[in-house]
Scaffold this motif. Sequence first.
Motif, PDB file in Angstrom:
ATOM      1  N   ARG A 170      33.576  -1.049  15.646  1.00  0.00           N
ATOM      2  CA  ARG A 170      33.361  -0.055  14.596  1.00  0.00           C
ATOM      3  C   ARG A 170      32.384   1.038  15.020  1.00  0.00           C
ATOM      4  N   ASN A 171      32.055   1.070  16.290  1.00  0.00           N
ATOM      5  CA  ASN A 171      31.164   2.107  16.811  1.00  0.00           C
ATOM      6  C   ASN A 171      31.972   3.375  17.079  1.00  0.00           C
ATOM      7  N   VAL A 172      32.328   4.037  15.997  1.00  0.00           N
ATOM      8  CA  VAL A 172      33.160   5.240  16.054  1.00  0.00           C
ATOM      9  C   VAL A 172      32.374   6.384  15.410  1.00  0.00           C
ATOM     10  N   PRO A 173      32.437   7.573  16.000  1.00  0.00           N
ATOM     11  CA  PRO A 173      31.726   8.714  15.392  1.00  0.00           C
ATOM     12  C   PRO A 173      32.130   8.924  13.944  1.00  0.00           C
ATOM     13  N   PHE A 174      31.141   9.312  13.135  1.00  0.00           N
ATOM     14  CA  PHE A 174      31.379   9.483  11.704  1.00  0.00           C
ATOM     15  C   PHE A 174      32.482  10.490  11.437  1.00  0.00           C
ATOM     16  N   ARG A 175      32.528  11.552  12.230  1.00  0.00           N
ATOM     17  CA  ARG A 175      33.553  12.583  12.030  1.00  0.00           C
ATOM     18  C   ARG A 175      34.951  12.015  12.225  1.00  0.00           C
ATOM     19  N   LEU A 176      35.091  11.161  13.242  1.00  0.00           N
ATOM     20  CA  LEU A 176      36.394  10.554  13.509  1.00  0.00           C
ATOM     21  C   LEU A 176      36.767   9.569  12.399  1.00  0.00           C
TER      22      LEU A 176
END
Length: 269
Positions: A170-176
């Motif tokens: 779940r370490n995904v950029p907030f924008r993505l």
Amino acid sequence: IFAVFYTRLFGVTTNYTFLAVPLFVIMGMMVERSGVSSGLFSALYLWLGGLRGGLAVATIAFGTVLAATVGVIAASVTMLGLIALPPMLQRGYSKELATGACCAGGTLGILIPPSIMLIFYGPMANISVGKLFMSAFPAGLLLSGLYVVYILVRCLLRPQEAPVMPASERNVPFRLKLQTLMTGLLPPVILVLAVLGSIFLGIASPTEAAGVGALASAVMAAAYRKLSVRVLKEACFATAGTFSMVFIVVVGAIFFTSVFLGLGCGQVV
């Protein structure tokens, strides 16, 4: 008694409201084949995966959105079983919690509009289908919320049943994450607004709104590049099978009621 059978059967087959049933069914079939459901669950998966029991909560939320776009409980449970169940089992969720979330989320399809059950019940009880839809919507959302509360409390008491999703996944950029949520959630929301919004605002009857929903779901499938002659043929055959099953059950129930009351059993009861 056969004259009564004919009269009742003629009344059912010529009821304008019942035309909404196959239209809502084919709408659900097109949504199932468009691929929008997998994108929606992936978005919910990213946002709720870090919460203990988050995948089960995402399954309920997924089932709630599906219920408002499908209207057929079999299609909802099937999609939840295919899309939501494997990720939960792969991440160590207990089988009871995982399958229970899928079944509970799937049953919302019979309550949250557009519900096939309410379309049949309305004319039989001489109640407006639109009013039934408006009444069932908050009840369905309340039930969905109670499912979520139960899952969170259960996972708090039994943390071993619902491991937290690894941070690496779940370490995904907030924008993505936001983009994934918007692209996954926007098409079903537009479909729901097109169908239920036109009913609640008095723009269209349930039957007319079902036609709009069937067309919108086909356009959505085309936008996802999943619309083809084969997909359309499969959706039509599946719709014919589902509607035939429902119609036979309704006709059989009407015949049974006619004989039951005609023999005076109602007075005995």
